[in-house]
Design a protein around this motif. Structure first.
Motif, PDB file in Angstrom:
ATOM      1  N   THR A 158       1.046  -0.797   0.345  1.00 23.55           N
ATOM      2  CA  THR A 158       0.210   0.356  -0.337  1.00 23.55           C
ATOM      3  C   THR A 158       0.905   1.348  -0.238  1.00 23.55           C
ATOM      4  N   GLU A 159       1.955   1.045   0.897  1.00 25.85           N
ATOM      5  CA  GLU A 159       2.540   2.367   1.104  1.00 25.85           C
ATOM      6  C   GLU A 159       3.931   2.735  -0.202  1.00 25.85           C
ATOM      7  N   ASP A 160       4.561   1.290  -0.184  1.00 24.73           N
ATOM      8  CA  ASP A 160       5.609   1.621  -1.216  1.00 24.73           C
ATOM      9  C   ASP A 160       6.143   0.211  -1.340  1.00 24.73           C
ATOM     10  N   ARG A 161       5.845  -0.271  -2.340  1.00 25.66           N
ATOM     11  CA  ARG A 161       6.370  -2.083  -2.298  1.00 25.66           C
ATOM     12  C   ARG A 161       6.908  -1.449  -3.913  1.00 25.66           C
ATOM     13  N   ARG A 162       9.432  -0.793  -4.224  1.00 23.71           N
ATOM     14  CA  ARG A 162       9.446  -0.871  -3.779  1.00 23.71           C
ATOM     15  C   ARG A 162      10.263  -0.378  -3.061  1.00 23.71           C
ATOM     16  N   PHE A 163      10.353  -0.519  -2.025  1.00 22.81           N
ATOM     17  CA  PHE A 163      11.033   0.043  -0.872  1.00 22.81           C
ATOM     18  C   PHE A 163      12.303  -0.648  -0.713  1.00 22.81           C
ATOM     19  N   PHE A 164      12.534  -2.013  -0.751  1.00 20.78           N
ATOM     20  CA  PHE A 164      13.446  -2.673  -0.562  1.00 20.78           C
ATOM     21  C   PHE A 164      14.682  -2.608  -2.455  1.00 20.78           C
ATOM     22  N   ASP A 165      14.194  -2.087  -3.036  1.00 19.92           N
ATOM     23  CA  ASP A 165      14.942  -1.760  -3.858  1.00 19.92           C
ATOM     24  C   ASP A 165      15.167  -0.513  -4.448  1.00 19.92           C
ATOM     25  N   HIS A 166      14.944   0.779  -4.279  1.00 18.42           N
ATOM     26  CA  HIS A 166      15.409   2.752  -4.126  1.00 18.42           C
ATOM     27  C   HIS A 166      16.218   2.917  -3.289  1.00 18.42           C
ATOM     28  N   PHE A 167      16.547   4.117  -3.062  1.00 18.35           N
ATOM     29  CA  PHE A 167      17.424   4.349  -2.427  1.00 18.35           C
ATOM     30  C   PHE A 167      16.934   5.278  -1.307  1.00 18.35           C
ATOM     31  N   GLY A 168      15.901   5.437  -1.324  1.00 20.39           N
ATOM     32  CA  GLY A 168      14.738   7.090  -0.731  1.00 20.39           C
ATOM     33  C   GLY A 168      14.278   7.450  -1.310  1.00 20.39           C
ATOM     34  N   ILE A 169      14.572   7.652  -2.510  1.00 24.13           N
ATOM     35  CA  ILE A 169      13.199   8.316  -3.675  1.00 24.13           C
ATOM     36  C   ILE A 169      12.820   7.156  -4.358  1.00 24.13           C
ATOM     37  N   ASP A 170      12.003   6.409  -4.976  1.00 22.35           N
ATOM     38  CA  ASP A 170      10.926   5.812  -6.362  1.00 22.35           C
ATOM     39  C   ASP A 170      11.346   6.648  -7.480  1.00 22.35           C
ATOM     40  N   PHE A 171      11.376   6.864  -8.094  1.00 19.10           N
ATOM     41  CA  PHE A 171      11.603   7.768  -9.233  1.00 19.10           C
ATOM     42  C   PHE A 171      10.736   6.782 -10.215  1.00 19.10           C
ATOM     43  N   LEU A 172      10.646   5.304 -10.090  1.00 24.62           N
ATOM     44  CA  LEU A 172       8.882   4.936 -10.792  1.00 24.62           C
ATOM     45  C   LEU A 172       8.479   5.480 -10.265  1.00 24.62           C
ATOM     46  N   GLY A 173       8.171   4.964  -8.820  1.00 26.71           N
ATOM     47  CA  GLY A 173       7.170   5.048  -8.367  1.00 26.71           C
ATOM     48  C   GLY A 173       6.674   6.228  -8.319  1.00 26.71           C
ATOM     49  N   LEU A 174       6.943   7.412  -8.228  1.00 27.27           N
ATOM     50  CA  LEU A 174       6.945   8.593  -8.652  1.00 27.27           C
ATOM     51  C   LEU A 174       6.681   9.404 -10.325  1.00 27.27           C
ATOM     52  N   ALA A 175       7.170   8.902 -11.526  1.00 25.80           N
ATOM     53  CA  ALA A 175       6.595   8.724 -11.975  1.00 25.80           C
ATOM     54  C   ALA A 175       5.312   8.305 -12.152  1.00 25.80           C
ATOM     55  N   ARG A 176       4.930   7.162 -12.050  1.00 24.38           N
ATOM     56  CA  ARG A 176       3.481   6.136 -12.111  1.00 24.38           C
ATOM     57  C   ARG A 176       2.808   6.791 -11.381  1.00 24.38           C
ATOM     58  N   ALA A 177       3.007   7.545  -9.589  1.00 23.81           N
ATOM     59  CA  ALA A 177       2.108   8.356  -9.622  1.00 23.81           C
ATOM     60  C   ALA A 177       2.044   9.516  -9.878  1.00 23.81           C
ATOM     61  N   MET A 178       2.017   9.907 -10.136  1.00 20.94           N
ATOM     62  CA  MET A 178       2.290  11.438 -11.269  1.00 20.94           C
ATOM     63  C   MET A 178       1.281  11.244 -12.863  1.00 20.94           C
ATOM     64  N   THR A 179       1.255   9.922 -13.614  1.00 24.05           N
ATOM     65  CA  THR A 179       0.596  10.176 -14.914  1.00 24.05           C
ATOM     66  C   THR A 179      -0.666   9.259 -13.723  1.00 24.05           C
ATOM     67  N   GLU A 180      -0.805   8.473 -12.652  1.00 18.84           N
ATOM     68  CA  GLU A 180      -2.393   8.492 -12.460  1.00 18.84           C
ATOM     69  C   GLU A 180      -2.359   9.326 -11.834  1.00 18.84           C
ATOM     70  N   ASN A 181      -3.291  10.488 -11.453  1.00 18.32           N
ATOM     71  CA  ASN A 181      -2.895  11.971 -10.999  1.00 18.32           C
ATOM     72  C   ASN A 181      -3.248  12.672 -12.442  1.00 18.32           C
ATOM     73  N   VAL A 182      -2.445  12.389 -13.449  1.00 20.77           N
ATOM     74  CA  VAL A 182      -2.744  13.289 -14.541  1.00 20.77           C
ATOM     75  C   VAL A 182      -3.779  12.732 -15.148  1.00 20.77           C
ATOM     76  N   LYS A 183      -4.233  11.371 -15.375  1.00 21.71           N
ATOM     77  CA  LYS A 183      -4.998  10.532 -15.604  1.00 21.71           C
ATOM     78  C   LYS A 183      -6.626  10.642 -15.365  1.00 21.71           C
ATOM     79  N   ALA A 184      -6.261  11.361 -13.841  1.00 21.33           N
ATOM     80  CA  ALA A 184      -7.715  11.053 -12.627  1.00 21.33           C
ATOM     81  C   ALA A 184      -8.036  12.345 -12.324  1.00 21.33           C
ATOM     82  N   ASN A 185      -6.952  13.337 -13.691  1.00 21.94           N
ATOM     83  CA  ASN A 185      -6.710  15.337 -13.115  1.00 21.94           C
ATOM     84  C   ASN A 185      -7.141  15.289 -11.590  1.00 21.94           C
ATOM     85  N   SER A 186      -6.658  14.956 -10.610  1.00 25.47           N
ATOM     86  CA  SER A 186      -6.547  15.066  -8.999  1.00 25.47           C
ATOM     87  C   SER A 186      -5.539  14.221  -8.763  1.00 25.47           C
ATOM     88  N   VAL A 187      -5.420  14.121  -7.698  1.00 21.48           N
ATOM     89  CA  VAL A 187      -4.235  13.536  -6.474  1.00 21.48           C
ATOM     90  C   VAL A 187      -5.358  12.421  -6.566  1.00 21.48           C
TER      91      VAL A 187
END
Length: 751
Positions: A158-187
């Motif tokens: 729920t919170e961070d699927r790539r927790f054991f793979d990233h180094f503090g900031i998940d750039f892939l997860g951030l890009a995915r979240a931004m894409t979903e927010n743009v599609k939904a036109n909300s956060v």
């Protein structure tokens, strides 16, 4: 004469033969010619040396150029090397910028940061009833290895699927979240990792600013470099707010399910994991259907993340978790956060960190303050385009009785009452006026309201007009901007800005004040708590307000480690009696003939001052009676402008609503220096609106519970003290017995 002539002839003859003339050692022109010749030689040497050096440098440069021609590229390779070179330049500049941005973030990690929450504190209200807990005993928190596997997977899914793979900031997860927010036109998705959220919880606040996000990113990298993944996860699970006044998953499991975190089922784990997003919205003891729906989403996340199969979660879908019936328990969480900071400040030197703290909060006044803020935002927030508010109520004497740090603690734990810095506007003018009273002016003194220049600054009045000669009391009541500026510039003497800064500090403002000529009209940011503390000086007649939220600190043996009345020094005078009397006479006119006519409390003499900042970003009313002082702020977290909201509108109405409740059934105290109990209100429609909202709708009256009179309270206090001296019970039982009786006393005595 003869010798001189023959010598001259000999010289001429020698010159004609190409020989040097014989120089007479007694000739006075000989030495200057020799010095001139020497200087000419020096000049010639310098010129030739410089020319030779330049020529040689040119030869060297030519040799270097010829050498590097061997490495000259053309075509595609030239473009590659040009881009690489520019990239190195930009990278160097970026590195310097990142270092400058990182330094403030890394300053947060100074000291023993892991021991900042090593207190375990049980908080009581002013009557001795338990109202919440803060702090963590790390030895009692379950290690990650002992947590149920399905619970850890539910949190990560729920919170961070790539927790054991990233180094503090998940750039892939951030890009995915931004894409979903743009599609939904909300956060609809967040991009913050568990490490980022931990960095915020450990070192920062929840204030939504770019500075905080930058610090959060750097601190996330720092945590990843210095702490193991398991430790990061454990710290996150121990410190996250889980609703119901609980912090950490262990406390939440006990509160909601009555069991240890190591024993929760898949359904219960899913419900707990769903709380991280919005603990107030999904708290099962408040809204069980919403909590179960959120838990079902968590189960879907487990399947979609390939952490569990549908067959493994189907039982949890069919049999959702049940919770213990706790009732609609509301904790004053914003106040508890601030009180916990006070406890760490006061009890830092104590050897014992497991404490019982008796606070000054009044549950009835706290509920009334929260209801007043919520009512104002619901009824008029959309109309004024205001989404947040903060309120602090102080009993005259210094005890903080209520604190509202925002609209919803579950949505945002950032305390806007104690931490948000906002321009106070005209409510800051009292410091300049009080200094003017100290300098010998009176409310009837006159001064000219006209254009004024201070350097390049030209302050304007709200009405954009000028009144000419005006007395001080009218200028304050009408909130004329040019008058405090003229007072500061012409009446306060040497270093007027420094005097105003010192006056604010004496009154109890703890926020550093910026040295700027504009501060007489309130451009330097302060907190709501600061303003309430400062205005509480006036109903005391000029003494310090002694603001405090902690009445006593005890250990579990019942020993009193700290007592405010015993351990704190008496209040000092910060304003002369005469100046305090003059200020009260002027400020008590504001709710009746000035800018705050919606703040006048029915049947109770009221004083105060409105404040409205540039572009209507902040609206304030800070006021007082003989019994209480309150500061109210309305605005937006993102500093956007409201719809022409002034301090005399929503803040003043909220102040009145709280004070109407607070003054029911209590003995009214006078305001020093004001003889007339209630000034005659000025005729006009705003007076009739003092008990209505902005649309003219009558506000429902809030009835305050009945309380004991002073005589009865005195008898009970005496009886409680005798019982405590004679009671042979143990320390814990004695403390509980004392609370059961003596805690009835403050219902009236401290009012």
């Amino acid at each position: 004469m003869h010798r001189g002539t023959s010598d001259a002839r000999r010289d001429v003859a020698a010159a004609g033969n190409g020989q040097r003339p014989v120089q007479d050692p007694f000739n006075q022109n000989h030495r200057p010619r020799k010095r001139s010749t020497l200087l000419l030689r020096i000049d010639s040497w310098i010129d030739s040396t410089i020319w030779n050096a330049g020529f040689r440098l040119g030869e060297i440069w030519e040799e270097i150029t010829i050498f590097f021609r061997r490495f000259r590229t053309r075509g595609v390779w030239k473009a590659v090397f040009e881009v690489a070179g520019e990239g190195m330049n930009i990278g160097t500049a970026g590195f310097v910028l990142l270092l400058a941005l990182a330094l403030p973030a890394f300053e947060e990690t100074s000291g023993n940061w892991q021991a900042r929450d090593d207190f375990a504190v049980t908080f009581l209200d002013r009557h001795g009833n338990e109202i919440g807990h803060r702090g963590i005993i790390h030895e009692d928190s379950a290690p990650v290895d002992q947590l149920p596997d399905h619970f850890v997977k539910a949190v990560l899914a729920t919170e961070d699927r790539r927790f054991f793979d990233h180094f503090g900031i998940d750039f892939l997860g951030l890009a995915r979240a931004m894409t979903e927010n743009v599609k939904a036109n909300s956060v609809v998705q967040g991009g913050s990792t568990i490490t980022q959220q931990l960095a915020k919880n450990l070192f920062l606040t929840n204030e939504r600013t770019i500075e905080r996000k930058v610090k959060e990113a750097f601190l996330a990298f720092w945590l990843e470099a210095n702490v193991s993944k398991k430790e990061i996860l454990r710290l996150y699970l121990d410190r996250a707010y889980m609703g119901g006044g609980t912090f950490g998953v262990a406390a939440a499991a006990q509160f909601y399910f009555g069991k240890d975190i190591t024993e929760v089922s898949i359904a219960e784990a899913a419900m707990l994991a769903g709380l991280f997003k919005a603990p107030a919205r999904y708290a099962p003891h408040i809204n069980l259907p919403a909590a179960r729906a959120r838990a079902n989403e968590v189960l879907s996340n487990l399947v979609q993340g390939n952490l569990m199969t549908e067959g493994q979660v189907i039982g949890a879908r069919r049999n959702p978790a049940n919770v213990i019936d706790r009732g609609n328990r509301e904790a004053p969480d914003y106040f508890l956060d601030w009180a916990f900071e006070e406890v760490r400040r006061i009890a830092g030197p104590f050897a014992q960190h497991s404490l019982i703290v008796r606070t000054t909060i009044d549950p009835g006044l706290q509920r009334a303050a929260e209801a007043a803020v919520e009512t104002g935002l619901r009824q008029d927030g959309e109309r004024y385009r205001a989404s947040q508010a903060a309120l602090v109520l102080i009993e005259n004497g210094g005890a903080v009785r209520a604190m509202v740090g925002g609209r919803d603690y579950g949505a945002s734990q950032f305390n806007r009452a104690s931490h948000a810095l906002r321009q106070p506007g005209s409510s800051f003018k009292v410091f300049t006026y009080s200094l003017a009273m100290e300098k010998g002016m009176t409310p009837d003194s006159t001064i000219v309201d006209a254009p004024i220049h201070w350097g390049n600054w030209n302050p304007k009045n709200y009405s954009l007009g000028y009144r000419g000669r005006i007395d001080i009391k009218t200028a304050l009541a009408k909130s004329v901007n040019t008058i405090p500026v003229r007072l500061a510039k012409e009446k306060l003497g040497e270093d007027p800005i420094g005097q105003i800064m010192a006056q604010a500090k004496k009154f109890g403002v703890e926020t550093p004040i910026r040295r700027d000529v504009t501060i007489p009209i309130g451009t330097s940011e302060v907190t709501v708590l600061d303003q309430a503390t400062a205005f509480a000086v006036f109903p005391t007649g000029g003494l310090q307000s002694r603001r405090h939220g902690i009445a006593q600190i005890l250990n579990y043996k019942g020993d009193v480690l700290y007592d405010f009345a015993r351990d704190e020094p008496p209040a000092e005078r910060v304003l002369s009696e005469t100046a305090g009397m003059y200020m009260n006479q002027m400020l008590t006119r504001v709710p009746y003939v000035g800018t705050a006519r919606r703040a006048a409390v029915d049947g109770v003499l009221t004083g105060g001052k409105t404040g409205t900042t540039q572009a209507y970003r902040d609206a304030w009313f800070v006021g007082y009676t003989g019994n209480f002082t309150a500061a109210v702020w309305f605005g937006n977290d993102d500093y956007t402008s409201s719809n022409r909201m002034t301090g005399g509108s929503l803040p003043a109405m909220t102040f009145k609503r709280v004070m109407d409740y607070a003054h029911q059934g209590i003995e009214l105290r006078p305001i020093p220096g004001v003889d007339n109990p209630l000034p005659e209100p000025k005729a006009g429609p705003l007076v009739a609106e003092s008990s209505t909202d902005a649309n003219g709708n009558a506000l429902p009256a809030v009835q305050r519970s009945r309380s004991l009179n002073r005589d009865t309270t005195a008898v009970l206090r005496d009886l409680a003290e005798k019982l405590q001296r004679a009671n042979p019970l143990g320390a814990t039982e004695r403390l509980a017995a004392a609370h059961s009786l003596s805690d009835l006393v403050p219902i009236v005595v401290e009012r």
